[in-house]
Design a protein around this motif. Structure first.
Motif, PDB file in Angstrom:
ATOM      1  N   MET A  83       0.842  -1.182   0.000  1.00 42.54           N
ATOM      2  CA  MET A  83       0.000   0.000   0.000  1.00 42.54           C
ATOM      3  C   MET A  83       0.884   1.242   0.000  1.00 42.54           C
ATOM      4  SD  MET A  83      -2.943  -1.255   2.678  1.00 42.54           S
ATOM      5  CE  MET A  83      -4.026   0.108   2.413  1.00 42.54           C
ATOM      6  N   THR A  84       0.452   2.244  -0.707  1.00 38.70           N
ATOM      7  CA  THR A  84       1.203   3.493  -0.817  1.00 38.70           C
ATOM      8  C   THR A  84       0.427   4.623  -0.148  1.00 38.70           C
ATOM      9  OG1 THR A  84       0.169   4.144  -2.901  1.00 38.70           O
ATOM     10  CG2 THR A  84       2.128   2.727  -3.048  1.00 38.70           C
ATOM     11  N   ASP A  85       1.067   5.788  -0.060  1.00 39.65           N
ATOM     12  CA  ASP A  85       0.389   6.973   0.470  1.00 39.65           C
ATOM     13  C   ASP A  85      -0.894   7.259  -0.299  1.00 39.65           C
ATOM     14  OD1 ASP A  85       2.394   7.349   2.310  1.00 39.65           O
ATOM     15  OD2 ASP A  85       3.272   9.111   1.334  1.00 39.65           O
ATOM     16  N   ALA A  86      -0.836   7.077  -1.605  1.00 37.65           N
ATOM     17  CA  ALA A  86      -1.999   7.375  -2.444  1.00 37.65           C
ATOM     18  C   ALA A  86      -3.145   6.387  -2.219  1.00 37.65           C
ATOM     19  CB  ALA A  86      -1.592   7.376  -3.918  1.00 37.65           C
ATOM     20  N   GLN A  87      -2.840   5.213  -1.681  1.00 34.64           N
ATOM     21  CA  GLN A  87      -3.852   4.174  -1.511  1.00 34.64           C
ATOM     22  C   GLN A  87      -4.342   4.026  -0.075  1.00 34.64           C
ATOM     23  OE1 GLN A  87      -1.150   1.166  -2.935  1.00 34.64           O
ATOM     24  NE2 GLN A  87      -2.334   0.881  -4.814  1.00 34.64           N
ATOM     25  N   THR A  88      -3.697   4.685   0.872  1.00 34.70           N
ATOM     26  CA  THR A  88      -3.984   4.471   2.287  1.00 34.70           C
ATOM     27  C   THR A  88      -4.496   5.751   2.924  1.00 34.70           C
ATOM     28  OG1 THR A  88      -2.124   2.934   2.324  1.00 34.70           O
ATOM     29  CG2 THR A  88      -2.999   3.601   4.448  1.00 34.70           C
ATOM     30  N   THR A  89      -5.556   5.640   3.714  1.00 37.52           N
ATOM     31  CA  THR A  89      -6.055   6.819   4.420  1.00 37.52           C
ATOM     32  C   THR A  89      -5.459   6.861   5.825  1.00 37.52           C
ATOM     33  OG1 THR A  89      -7.961   5.714   5.407  1.00 37.52           O
ATOM     34  CG2 THR A  89      -8.253   6.636   3.182  1.00 37.52           C
ATOM     35  N   LEU A  90      -5.487   8.034   6.405  1.00 41.68           N
ATOM     36  CA  LEU A  90      -5.061   8.160   7.800  1.00 41.68           C
ATOM     37  C   LEU A  90      -5.938   7.295   8.706  1.00 41.68           C
ATOM     38  CD1 LEU A  90      -4.226  11.939   8.255  1.00 41.68           C
ATOM     39  CD2 LEU A  90      -2.707  10.006   8.655  1.00 41.68           C
ATOM     40  N   GLN A  91      -7.209   7.242   8.408  1.00 39.00           N
ATOM     41  CA  GLN A  91      -8.124   6.433   9.220  1.00 39.00           C
ATOM     42  C   GLN A  91      -7.721   4.966   9.190  1.00 39.00           C
ATOM     43  OE1 GLN A  91     -10.373   7.597  11.320  1.00 39.00           O
ATOM     44  NE2 GLN A  91     -10.723   5.506  12.019  1.00 39.00           N
ATOM     45  N   GLU A  92      -7.337   4.471   8.033  1.00 36.50           N
ATOM     46  CA  GLU A  92      -6.878   3.079   7.943  1.00 36.50           C
ATOM     47  C   GLU A  92      -5.631   2.860   8.790  1.00 36.50           C
ATOM     48  OE1 GLU A  92      -8.259   1.676   3.489  1.00 36.50           O
ATOM     49  OE2 GLU A  92      -6.528   3.021   3.662  1.00 36.50           O
ATOM     50  N   LEU A  93      -4.706   3.786   8.746  1.00 34.13           N
ATOM     51  CA  LEU A  93      -3.493   3.663   9.564  1.00 34.13           C
ATOM     52  C   LEU A  93      -3.827   3.713  11.051  1.00 34.13           C
ATOM     53  CD1 LEU A  93      -0.986   5.909   7.564  1.00 34.13           C
ATOM     54  CD2 LEU A  93      -1.027   3.407   7.671  1.00 34.13           C
ATOM     55  N   LYS A  94      -4.722   4.624  11.421  1.00 34.89           N
ATOM     56  CA  LYS A  94      -5.119   4.725  12.824  1.00 34.89           C
ATOM     57  C   LYS A  94      -5.789   3.442  13.295  1.00 34.89           C
ATOM     58  CE  LYS A  94      -6.878   8.564  14.403  1.00 34.89           C
ATOM     59  NZ  LYS A  94      -7.696   9.779  14.546  1.00 34.89           N
ATOM     60  N   GLU A  95      -6.639   2.870  12.467  1.00 35.91           N
ATOM     61  CA  GLU A  95      -7.316   1.627  12.840  1.00 35.91           C
ATOM     62  C   GLU A  95      -6.330   0.467  12.972  1.00 35.91           C
ATOM     63  OE1 GLU A  95     -10.392   1.187   9.875  1.00 35.91           O
ATOM     64  OE2 GLU A  95     -11.558   2.854  10.724  1.00 35.91           O
ATOM     65  N   ARG A  96      -5.369   0.394  12.071  1.00 36.79           N
ATOM     66  CA  ARG A  96      -4.362  -0.670  12.165  1.00 36.79           C
ATOM     67  C   ARG A  96      -3.505  -0.501  13.407  1.00 36.79           C
ATOM     68  NH1 ARG A  96      -1.925  -2.517   6.471  1.00 36.79           N
ATOM     69  NH2 ARG A  96      -1.029  -4.063   7.873  1.00 36.79           N
ATOM     70  N   MET A  97      -3.204   0.745  13.747  1.00 32.87           N
ATOM     71  CA  MET A  97      -2.416   1.002  14.953  1.00 32.87           C
ATOM     72  C   MET A  97      -3.214   0.622  16.189  1.00 32.87           C
ATOM     73  SD  MET A  97       0.522   1.884  15.849  1.00 32.87           S
ATOM     74  CE  MET A  97       0.959   1.540  17.524  1.00 32.87           C
ATOM     75  N   ALA A  98      -4.486   0.988  16.230  1.00 33.00           N
ATOM     76  CA  ALA A  98      -5.339   0.650  17.376  1.00 33.00           C
ATOM     77  C   ALA A  98      -5.444  -0.865  17.534  1.00 33.00           C
ATOM     78  CB  ALA A  98      -6.723   1.270  17.209  1.00 33.00           C
ATOM     79  N   GLN A  99      -5.584  -1.577  16.425  1.00 36.28           N
ATOM     80  CA  GLN A  99      -5.670  -3.038  16.480  1.00 36.28           C
ATOM     81  C   GLN A  99      -4.361  -3.634  16.984  1.00 36.28           C
ATOM     82  OE1 GLN A  99      -6.582  -4.863  12.707  1.00 36.28           O
ATOM     83  NE2 GLN A  99      -6.328  -6.938  13.511  1.00 36.28           N
ATOM     84  N   PHE A 100      -3.245  -3.142  16.509  1.00 35.45           N
ATOM     85  CA  PHE A 100      -1.924  -3.602  16.939  1.00 35.45           C
ATOM     86  C   PHE A 100      -1.769  -3.446  18.453  1.00 35.45           C
ATOM     87  CE2 PHE A 100       2.547  -2.669  17.847  1.00 35.45           C
ATOM     88  CZ  PHE A 100       3.199  -3.734  17.240  1.00 35.45           C
ATOM     89  N   VAL A 101      -2.119  -2.267  18.950  1.00 39.36           N
ATOM     90  CA  VAL A 101      -2.006  -1.989  20.394  1.00 39.36           C
ATOM     91  C   VAL A 101      -2.960  -2.879  21.188  1.00 39.36           C
ATOM     92  CG1 VAL A 101      -2.398  -0.205  22.159  1.00 39.36           C
ATOM     93  CG2 VAL A 101      -1.182   0.369  20.034  1.00 39.36           C
ATOM     94  N   ARG A 102      -4.194  -2.974  20.731  1.00 35.89           N
ATOM     95  CA  ARG A 102      -5.213  -3.773  21.414  1.00 35.89           C
ATOM     96  C   ARG A 102      -4.806  -5.249  21.493  1.00 35.89           C
ATOM     97  NH1 ARG A 102      -8.948  -1.434  18.957  1.00 35.89           N
ATOM     98  NH2 ARG A 102      -8.991  -2.803  17.155  1.00 35.89           N
ATOM     99  N   GLU A 103      -4.316  -5.807  20.418  1.00 40.28           N
ATOM    100  CA  GLU A 103      -3.932  -7.217  20.386  1.00 40.28           C
ATOM    101  C   GLU A 103      -2.791  -7.540  21.344  1.00 40.28           C
ATOM    102  OE1 GLU A 103      -5.115  -8.202  15.725  1.00 40.28           O
ATOM    103  OE2 GLU A 103      -3.006  -7.821  16.248  1.00 40.28           O
ATOM    104  N   ARG A 104      -2.035  -6.544  21.739  1.00 38.09           N
ATOM    105  CA  ARG A 104      -0.902  -6.746  22.642  1.00 38.09           C
ATOM    106  C   ARG A 104      -1.192  -6.269  24.065  1.00 38.09           C
ATOM    107  NH1 ARG A 104      -0.003  -6.654  17.679  1.00 38.09           N
ATOM    108  NH2 ARG A 104       1.727  -7.770  16.721  1.00 38.09           N
ATOM    109  N   ASP A 105      -2.421  -5.810  24.291  1.00 39.19           N
ATOM    110  CA  ASP A 105      -2.820  -5.279  25.587  1.00 39.19           C
ATOM    111  C   ASP A 105      -1.872  -4.156  26.030  1.00 39.19           C
ATOM    112  OD1 ASP A 105      -4.365  -4.987  27.897  1.00 39.19           O
ATOM    113  OD2 ASP A 105      -3.186  -6.479  29.004  1.00 39.19           O
ATOM    114  N   TRP A 106      -1.593  -3.257  25.109  1.00 35.77           N
ATOM    115  CA  TRP A 106      -0.687  -2.149  25.395  1.00 35.77           C
ATOM    116  C   TRP A 106      -1.410  -0.849  25.691  1.00 35.77           C
ATOM    117  CZ3 TRP A 106       3.539  -2.762  21.039  1.00 35.77           C
ATOM    118  CH2 TRP A 106       4.370  -3.831  21.357  1.00 35.77           C
TER     119      TRP A 106
END
Length: 136
Positions: free
Chosen positions: A1-24
């Motif tokens: 995925m590139t900048d042109a294909q990815t929204t900030l919201q998608e990045l934020k959601e992936r970050m939230a999922q990453f943190v949540r899955e690790r109980d961080w």
């Protein structure tokens, strides 16, 4: 995925999922995240610390890889902080850009690198708050 294909919201959601899955969530507090951003920014600066301006413009692929990882860390922690605080990054970035447009009017600052207060001080000295009389 590139900048042109990815929204900030998608990045934020992936970050939230990453943190949540690790109980961080317990560690991802505004204090800790803001400190982490500063630490990662310092690590980014290390890559440029002893380079000349010219060297900093002509980086090796290996250096670009390392610098990209430090920049990614800054963005990752910024995404997590915006998630915690409920900030819409697009809104705050665009609002800040509008503020900077007002603070740094292009007809006054083009080619100059002064802080915005420099231009305010100049306006006050000339007795005019709207335009700097000493500028062409």
């Amino acid at each position: 995925m590139t900048d042109a294909q990815t929204t900030l919201q998608e990045l934020k959601e992936r970050m939230a999922q990453f943190v949540r899955e690790r109980d961080w969530e317990q560690y991802h507090t505004p204090k800790n995240l803001s400190m982490s951003i500063a630490i990662e920014a310092a690590e980014l600066m290390e890559h440029f610390q002893w380079l000349t301006v010219e060297q900093s413009k002509n980086l090796s692929p290996e250096a670009l890889q390392d610098i990209g990882e430090e920049l990614a860390d800054i963005v990752i922690y910024s995404l997590s902080l915006s998630n915690f605080l409920g900030l819409d990054l697009s809104e705050v970035v665009l609002a800040k850009m509008e503020k900077n447009i007002r603070k740094y009017p292009k007809d006054k600052v083009r080619g100059k690198a002064h802080k915005y207060t420099y231009y305010q001080d100049r306006n006050q000295e000339s007795g005019d708050r709207g335009q700097d009389k000493s500028e062409p």
